[in-house]
Design an enzyme around this catalytic site. Structure first.
Site, PDB file in Angstrom:
ATOM      1  N   ARG A  51      26.520  -2.923 -10.192  1.00 19.03           N
ATOM      2  CA  ARG A  51      24.945  -2.185 -10.759  1.00 19.03           C
ATOM      3  C   ARG A  51      24.932  -1.646 -11.696  1.00 19.03           C
ATOM      4  NH1 ARG A  51      26.029   2.113  -6.441  1.00 19.03           N
ATOM      5  NH2 ARG A  51      28.025   2.307  -7.935  1.00 19.03           N
ATOM      6  N   LYS A 148      41.756  -5.623  -0.058  1.00 18.74           N
ATOM      7  CA  LYS A 148      42.736  -5.090   1.088  1.00 18.74           C
ATOM      8  C   LYS A 148      42.026  -3.303   0.875  1.00 18.74           C
ATOM      9  CE  LYS A 148      46.287  -2.438   1.424  1.00 18.74           C
ATOM     10  NZ  LYS A 148      46.816  -1.944   0.576  1.00 18.74           N
ATOM     11  N   HIS A 178      48.263  -9.384  -1.788  1.00 19.65           N
ATOM     12  CA  HIS A 178      48.847  -9.632  -3.434  1.00 19.65           C
ATOM     13  C   HIS A 178      50.059 -10.001  -2.980  1.00 19.65           C
ATOM     14  CE1 HIS A 178      49.614  -5.674  -3.769  1.00 19.65           C
ATOM     15  NE2 HIS A 178      50.772  -5.575  -5.032  1.00 19.65           N
ATOM     16  N   LYS A 182      53.161 -13.278  -4.360  1.00 23.04           N
ATOM     17  CA  LYS A 182      54.718 -13.052  -5.612  1.00 23.04           C
ATOM     18  C   LYS A 182      55.615 -14.104  -5.271  1.00 23.04           C
ATOM     19  CE  LYS A 182      54.712  -7.909  -4.682  1.00 23.04           C
ATOM     20  NZ  LYS A 182      54.709  -7.282  -6.591  1.00 23.04           N
ATOM     21  N   GLU A 216      58.677   2.996  -4.102  1.00 22.74           N
ATOM     22  CA  GLU A 216      57.954   3.163  -5.451  1.00 22.74           C
ATOM     23  C   GLU A 216      58.270   4.233  -6.656  1.00 22.74           C
ATOM     24  OE1 GLU A 216      53.587   1.063  -5.278  1.00 22.74           O
ATOM     25  OE2 GLU A 216      54.430   2.024  -3.553  1.00 22.74           O
ATOM     26  N   ASP A 235      49.051   1.299   4.816  1.00 18.20           N
ATOM     27  CA  ASP A 235      48.215   1.410   2.446  1.00 18.20           C
ATOM     28  C   ASP A 235      49.519   0.017   3.031  1.00 18.20           C
ATOM     29  OD1 ASP A 235      47.556   0.922   0.357  1.00 18.20           O
ATOM     30  OD2 ASP A 235      49.697   2.359   0.100  1.00 18.20           O
ATOM     31  N   HIS A 240      51.350  -5.699   3.510  1.00 16.95           N
ATOM     32  CA  HIS A 240      52.928  -6.116   2.978  1.00 16.95           C
ATOM     33  C   HIS A 240      54.304  -6.512   3.512  1.00 16.95           C
ATOM     34  CE1 HIS A 240      49.189  -5.147  -0.001  1.00 16.95           C
ATOM     35  NE2 HIS A 240      50.117  -4.299  -0.376  1.00 16.95           N
ATOM     36  N   LYS A 331      56.501   6.432  -1.695  1.00 16.68           N
ATOM     37  CA  LYS A 331      55.580   6.849  -2.970  1.00 16.68           C
ATOM     38  C   LYS A 331      57.147   7.765  -3.682  1.00 16.68           C
ATOM     39  CE  LYS A 331      51.941   4.607  -2.067  1.00 16.68           C
ATOM     40  NZ  LYS A 331      51.779   3.346  -3.056  1.00 16.68           N
TER      41      LYS A 331
HETATM   42  C1  BG6 Z   1      48.691  -1.980  -3.164  1.00 14.26           C
HETATM   43  C2  BG6 Z   1      49.041  -0.330  -2.537  1.00 14.26           C
HETATM   44  O1  BG6 Z   1      48.169  -2.934  -1.810  1.00 14.26           O
HETATM   45  O2  BG6 Z   1      50.096  -2.260  -3.003  1.00 14.26           O
HETATM   46  C3  BG6 Z   1      49.343   1.072  -3.395  1.00 14.26           C
HETATM   47  O3  BG6 Z   1      47.665   0.200  -2.263  1.00 14.26           O
HETATM   48  C4  BG6 Z   1      50.690   0.576  -3.846  1.00 14.26           C
HETATM   49  O4  BG6 Z   1      49.385   1.289  -2.608  1.00 14.26           O
HETATM   50  C5  BG6 Z   1      50.726  -1.604  -4.165  1.00 14.26           C
HETATM   51  O5  BG6 Z   1      51.187   1.178  -4.888  1.00 14.26           O
HETATM   52  C6  BG6 Z   1      52.239  -2.157  -4.705  1.00 14.26           C
HETATM   53  O6  BG6 Z   1      51.577  -3.431  -5.030  1.00 14.26           O
HETATM   54  P1  BG6 Z   1      53.010  -3.162  -6.275  1.00 14.26           P
HETATM   55  O7  BG6 Z   1      52.827  -4.912  -6.889  1.00 14.26           O
HETATM   56  O8  BG6 Z   1      53.053  -2.949  -7.078  1.00 14.26           O
HETATM   57  O9  BG6 Z   1      54.585  -3.938  -5.568  1.00 14.26           O
END
Ligand code: BG6
Length: 484
Positions: A51, A148, A178, A182, A216, A235, A240, A331
Site C-alpha cells: 500500500r 503461517k 521455515h 533448515k 528459545e 505457534d 514446526h 520462550k
Molecule cells: C516462528 C514463531 O514461526 O518461529 C516464533 O512464530 C518463533 O514464535 C520462531 O520464535 C522460531 O524460529 P527460529 O528459526 O528462530 O527457531
C-alpha cells in the site's frame, strides 16, 4: 571449498507486503545472499507491492537500508548491492482495488517463471488469490507462497485452503514452514535414508523414546497481541514441531519427491493418538532479570495462554507402538537450543560392572545453535585401573566438518524461495497435512479450555515448569538438559 550452487531459471517474483517486516528481514536479504552465492540468473526480477505510496527508486532505497541492517555480513563484491537493486521494481497496490492489479500485470513478463509471495496476514489470502486470478496476473504455471499462521484451527484452515484452491491447484500452492528449510531438518532425512546404519534400529524395538526440544530465550515482547491468541501450541507445535516429529517418525518414502515425502508425513499425523490432559504441561514465564512477565507482554492480565508446552505424544503404528515422543517448546528459557534426540534402549545384557554398564546410545540432531549431529557412545575410560566405562560424543558439527561450504549455506527462507522458483514442493506443507495437524491439535486445546486449565508459572531463564520434569520422571526418564 565453496558450496555448489546451480542457478535457477529467470523469474518474476512479486512480494505482496514488500515493505513489511518479513520482506525486510528475511525475504529480500535472503534473495540478496542467493545472488552473492551465484544462484540468481540473468533476468531475475523482484517486484515489491504494498500500500505504501512509493516509486521504484523509493523501494530501492528501502531495500538498500534493509540489506545494510540484515545482510551486512554477506561476503560479496563491491558492486553487488547495486546489481541487486537493479533487479527490483515496485508497484503501489491496494489489495481491494482493481487499479493496482492491472498495473502489476503489465509489469510482468510472459516468458519467465512467475511467483507471488503473500507476505501479509492470512485474512487477506483469499482476496489476493481472487484478484490474482480475476485479473489474470497469474496463470496455471504460476506459483503462490503463503506463510503461517495457516489457520487458527481446523475450520479456519479448511476455509483458507478452500479460498486458495478456488483459484489455484494444490501443485501451485507453497505453504511455508521455515523449519523445513533448515539444513539439519533435511539432514535428518539424509541421515535416516542415506545410511544403512540407522534405519534397522529406527523403531520401537530399539528406540526407548524420542525427545524433541525447541527452546528459545526470547520473550513475546512486541508481538504479545498475536501470541496471546495463539500460544506455544499453535505457534510452534502445530507446525514446526509437528514437522520435526513427522520427519523423525515417518516411513521411508519410495523416493525423495514432494508427494512421496508428504504422503508419509501425513500418515504419521493421522497415526497420532489423542493426548489426554494428564500428558500435557503448559507454562507461562514469570518476570525475571529486567524482562517483564508473559502477562505483562501479552497485555492481558487474565491470560491463560501458554508460552511453554511439553507433551507426551504417541504414534499409533507398528513402528512406534510403545515408544513415546516427548516434545517441548518454550520462550524465555535458559538457552536457545533446538534438537531431536533419539534415545536408544540399553544393551539387553551387561558383561561389565558399574554405573555405565548399560547405557543406551543417543543420536542428537541439533538444529540450533550449532547445527550438527552427535552420537553418544559408550567406550572404555582411558588408562589403567580396570574396565571402567564412560560416554563420549561422536560429534559432527557442520561448521567444522564442512568448512567454507557452511559460509554459503542458505538460511531456511533462502532455500525455500529458491525451491519455489525450481518448482520443488518437497519442503512445503500440503493442504491435507495442515488440516490433519489441526485435527489433532484442536481437541487438545479444547480439553484444556473446557477444564479451565491454567498454565503453571515458570522462572524466566530456567528450563520450564516443574511439572514438565514430572512428565518424564513418572516414566523413569528425564529430559536432556537445556543448554547452549
Ligand atoms: C516462528 C514463531 O514461526 O518461529 C516464533 O512464530 C518463533 O514464535 C520462531 O520464535 C522460531 O524460529 P527460529 O528459526 O528462530 O527457531
Amino acid at each position: 571449498m565453496a558450496a555448489t550452487t546451480i542457478p535457477v531459471d529467470p523469474f518474476d517474483l512479486v512480494i505482496i507486503g514488500g515493505t513489511g517486516d518479513l520482506a525486510r528481514r528475511k525475504i529480500l536479504p535472503g534473495l540478496f545472499r542467493r545472488m552473492c552465492a551465484g544462484q540468481m540468473p540473468e533476468g531475475a526480477r523482484v517486484i515489491g507491492a504494498s500500500r505504501s505510496d512509493m516509486d521504484r527508486a523509493g523501494f530501492q532505497a528501502f531495500v538498500r537500508t534493509a540489506l545494510e541492517e540484515f545482510a551486512g555480513e554477506t561476503q560479496c563484491d563491491d558492486g553487488a548491492v547495486d546489481r541487486f537493486l537493479d533487479m527490483l521494481d515496485y508497484e503501489t497496490l491496494d489489495v481491494f482495488a482493481d487499479a493496482g492489479w492491472k498495473r502489476l500485470k503489465k509489469k510482468l513478463r510472459a516468458d519467465v517463471i512467475r511467483a507471488v509471495y503473500f507476505s501479509v496476514g492470512p485474512s487477506l489470502f483469499g482476496e489476493i488469490a481472487r484478484k490474482l486470478s480475476d485479473h489474470k496476473v497469474t496463470d496455471e504455471h504460476s506459483r503462490i507462497v503463503v506463510e503461517k499462521p495457516f489457520g487458527h484451527d481446523l475450520e479456519t484452515a479448511q476455509a483458507l485452503n478452500a479460498e486458495l484452491r478456488a483459484c489455484f491447484d494444490e501443485h501451485q500452492i507453497y505453504r511455508i514452514d521455515h523449519y523445513l528449510g533448515k539444513e539439519t531438518v533435511q539432514n535428518l532425512m539424509a541421515v535416516r535414508f542415506g545410511n544403512a546404519l540407522f534405519e534397522p534400529l529406527w523403531n520401537a524395538q530399539h528406540v526407548d523414546h524420542v525427545q524433541i526440544t525447541v527452546g528459545e530465550t526470547v520473550s513475546v515482547d512486541g508481538r504479545g497481541a498475536y501470541y496471546d491468541k495463539s500460544g506455544a501450541m499453535r505457534d510452534m507445535v502445530q507446525n514446526h514441531i509437528m514437522q520435526l516429529l513427522c520427519l523423525t517418525a515417518m516411513e521411508p518414502p519410495s523416493k525423495y519427491g514432494a508427494d512421496a515425502v508428504r504422503d508419509e508425513k501425513l500418515k504419521v499425523i493421522r497415526a497420532l493418538e489423542p493426548v489426554p490432559l494428564t500428558d500435557v504441561v503448559r507454562g507461562q514465564y514469570s518476570a525475571g532479570g529486567d524482562v517483564d512477565s508473559y502477562v505483562a507482554h501479552s497485555q492481558n492480565p487474565k491470560s491463560t495462554t501458554e508460552s511453554y508446552i511439553a507433551m507426551k505424544v504417541k504414534v499409533a503404528n507398528w513402528r512406534w507402538a510403545g515408544t513415546p515422543f516427548y516434545i517441548r517448546t518454550g520462550k524465555r528459557l535458559r538457552a536457545r537450543m533446538s534438537e531431536i534426540a533419539v534415545v536408544f534402549k540399553d544393551p539387553p545384557h551387561s558383561i561389565f560392572e558399574g554405573e555405565f554398564n548399560r547405557k543406551g546410545n543417543v543420536l542428537i540432531i541439533r538444529l540450533q545453535p550449532d547445527e550438527g549431529i552427535t552420537l553418544r557412545v559408550t567406550i572404555k575410560e582411558p588408562g589403567p585401573g580396570g574396565m571402567r566405562l564412560t560416554e563420549v560424543p561422536l560429534d559432527m558439527t557442520f561448521a567444522e566438518a564442512l568448512g567454507d561450504q557452511v559460509a554459503f549455506m542458505p538460511d531456511a527462507y533462502e532455500r525455500l524461495i529458491m525451491d519455489v522458483i525450481r518448482g520443488d514442493q518437497t519442503l512445503f506443507m500440503r493442504g491435507d497435512e495442515v488440516e490433519a495437524a489441526w485435527a489433532w491439535v484442536d481437541p487438545i486445546v479444547k480439553a484444556w479450555s473446557d477444564a479451565r486449565d491454567k498454565p503453571e508459572p515458570y522462572d524466566a531463564s530456567g528450563s520450564g515448569p516443574e511439572d514438565s520434569l514430572m512428565l518424564l520422571h513418572r516414566d523413569g526418564r528425564r529430559w536432556r538438559e537445556i543448554k547452549a
